[in-house]
Motif scaffolding. Sequence first.
Motif, PDB file in Angstrom:
ATOM      1  N   PHE A 375       1.116  -7.076   3.083  1.00  9.55           N
ATOM      2  CA  PHE A 375       0.771  -5.640   3.230  1.00  9.55           C
ATOM      3  C   PHE A 375       1.801  -4.695   3.444  1.00  9.55           C
ATOM      4  O   PHE A 375       2.557  -5.337   4.594  1.00  9.55           O
ATOM      5  CB  PHE A 375      -0.523  -5.139   3.958  1.00  9.55           C
ATOM      6  N   ASP A 376       2.185  -3.879   3.041  1.00 10.36           N
ATOM      7  CA  ASP A 376       3.426  -2.877   3.476  1.00 10.36           C
ATOM      8  C   ASP A 376       2.765  -2.130   4.617  1.00 10.36           C
ATOM      9  O   ASP A 376       1.770  -1.263   4.473  1.00 10.36           O
ATOM     10  CB  ASP A 376       3.693  -1.800   2.452  1.00 10.36           C
ATOM     11  N   LEU A 403      -1.736   0.389   5.953  1.00  9.11           N
ATOM     12  CA  LEU A 403      -1.611  -0.608   5.159  1.00  9.11           C
ATOM     13  C   LEU A 403      -1.964  -0.548   3.799  1.00  9.11           C
ATOM     14  O   LEU A 403      -3.010  -0.333   3.511  1.00  9.11           O
ATOM     15  CB  LEU A 403      -2.414  -1.980   5.919  1.00  9.11           C
ATOM     16  N   THR A 404      -0.815  -0.601   2.751  1.00  7.80           N
ATOM     17  CA  THR A 404      -1.336  -0.385   1.700  1.00  7.80           C
ATOM     18  C   THR A 404      -1.351  -1.905   0.758  1.00  7.80           C
ATOM     19  O   THR A 404      -0.744  -2.783   1.121  1.00  7.80           O
ATOM     20  CB  THR A 404       0.004   0.403   0.974  1.00  7.80           C
ATOM     21  N   ALA A 409      -8.021  -6.450  -2.462  1.00  5.06           N
ATOM     22  CA  ALA A 409      -6.966  -6.944  -1.171  1.00  5.06           C
ATOM     23  C   ALA A 409      -7.311  -6.167  -0.014  1.00  5.06           C
ATOM     24  O   ALA A 409      -7.462  -6.762   1.175  1.00  5.06           O
ATOM     25  CB  ALA A 409      -5.507  -7.111  -1.534  1.00  5.06           C
ATOM     26  N   LEU A 410      -7.409  -4.839  -0.127  1.00  6.13           N
ATOM     27  CA  LEU A 410      -7.960  -3.836   1.029  1.00  6.13           C
ATOM     28  C   LEU A 410      -9.200  -4.275   1.657  1.00  6.13           C
ATOM     29  O   LEU A 410      -9.528  -4.196   2.899  1.00  6.13           O
ATOM     30  CB  LEU A 410      -7.781  -2.717   0.687  1.00  6.13           C
ATOM     31  N   LYS A 411     -10.111  -4.683   0.642  1.00  5.57           N
ATOM     32  CA  LYS A 411     -11.551  -4.982   1.151  1.00  5.57           C
ATOM     33  C   LYS A 411     -11.546  -6.422   1.858  1.00  5.57           C
ATOM     34  O   LYS A 411     -12.159  -6.436   2.878  1.00  5.57           O
ATOM     35  CB  LYS A 411     -12.469  -4.975  -0.180  1.00  5.57           C
ATOM     36  N   ALA A 432      -5.137   2.753   0.539  1.00  4.42           N
ATOM     37  CA  ALA A 432      -4.615   2.157   1.876  1.00  4.42           C
ATOM     38  C   ALA A 432      -5.856   1.919   2.901  1.00  4.42           C
ATOM     39  O   ALA A 432      -6.971   2.592   2.885  1.00  4.42           O
ATOM     40  CB  ALA A 432      -3.441   3.015   2.613  1.00  4.42           C
ATOM     41  N   LEU A 433      -5.540   1.131   3.878  1.00  2.22           N
ATOM     42  CA  LEU A 433      -6.397   0.848   5.084  1.00  2.22           C
ATOM     43  C   LEU A 433      -5.614   1.625   6.335  1.00  2.22           C
ATOM     44  O   LEU A 433      -4.523   1.292   6.639  1.00  2.22           O
ATOM     45  CB  LEU A 433      -6.667  -0.716   5.433  1.00  2.22           C
TER      46      LEU A 433
END
Length: 452
Positions: A375-376, A403-404, A409-411, A432-433
């Motif tokens: 993640f970025d 975090l993008t 993927a975020l989940k 993003a998170l």
Amino acid sequence: MNDAATGWRPPAVDKVLRWPAVEALAAQAGRAIVTDAIRDTLQAARQADAAPDDATIAAEVDRRVAAVTAPRLRPVYNLTGTVLHTNLGRALLPEEAIAAMANAARQPAALEFDLASGGRGDRDDIVAERLCKLTGAEAATVVNNNAAAVLLVLNTLAQRREVLVSRGELIEIGGSFRLPDIMRRAGCKLVEVGTTNRTHARDFAENVTGRTALLLKAHTSNYVVQGFTAEVPEPELAGIAHDAGAPFAVDLGAGALLDLAALGLPPEPTPRDTLASGADLVTFSGDKLLGGPQAGLIVGRADLIAKLKKNPLKRALRLDKVTLAALEAVLALYDDPDRVVQRVPTLRLLTRPAADIRALAERLRPALAKAYPDFDVTVADCDSQIGSGARPMDRVPSAALRLTGRGSALKRLAAGLRALPTPVIGRVQDGALWLDLRCLEDSEGFAAQLPC
């Protein structure tokens, strides 16, 4: 007995109980719990046609025991950006309150015992004097939350009679809990006056009858009506109520005891100002802007408070000694106005400078980027909110670790953070998170549990 598919012969439960690691676990967690875990482990192995070795069985027993004995009420890192998050327990308590709760819990306390006379006392006396000093009220009483406070006021003063409320103040709070429902349960009749966006003094005056028992104003702290609006000032409402021989009550909800505007925060009416404006009774929460435990506080005229205390519902809604100990300790901190903001966590977190939060984010970014290389991770400005229905449209400048990544993927990332030893709760927004750091004071503990 051999397993048909694998030829595995499961060990006897009593034998597993004698293994040193399992025996030690039983001494710690209890033999009954461990025995159940052994049976479940062996049964699961049979059903899976597995042939685990002794070490694998012992590890699985340990895991099952840990799952059964782990507390359901777990501490978390609140990085949602909502300081008073209802689902995460609202206000954090000062250390003084925590110590007072522990002392009250571990030994007998003079809860309803008058040490001077040796006779029966009143548990409200533990906090009533301080509440009167802080709000300018004649008297005070406390119950287990603000909804209970409103219920007690309505049931005591308006049962089988009418209560006038502006239509624009028929609020609904969390969990679909509505003011009209509380009024119905209290046994009084709701009389809506005015319209959703505009209510005038004449709307109240024209609806006063011989059955009018109370005028109620509900502070609309969890929503905002904007545009072509009008509401009746509290002194006018008080005058209409008193001309009709009825009390005027105000449900403040958040109930800040300090001038928040002086702290650089969105303004919020205080109980002192509300009483000075003519209210006879004011109700508010203990676990919101006051920064204390869950409680419903009622302050105002002594004769009305006396009626509330005689209502049988008061006993059903009363506070226990541990909560009273915490509330007393928090109220005592307000005696020192020069230090109360730093000593009450809610006030400290709300007034935390955005520059300090951003500096913390910059320090933590490398650790987070190393822990989650897919993640970025960037530092981004954001806005926190007070929460629990307080000033929903107002924001407090803050900073976050952003975090993008793609949706799925975020989940998975959010789920992984919630699975850490101390779960981390952020918010997914705009691809993003976001981990808003306004409420993060234990940065070392947070960083130490990140994946290596």
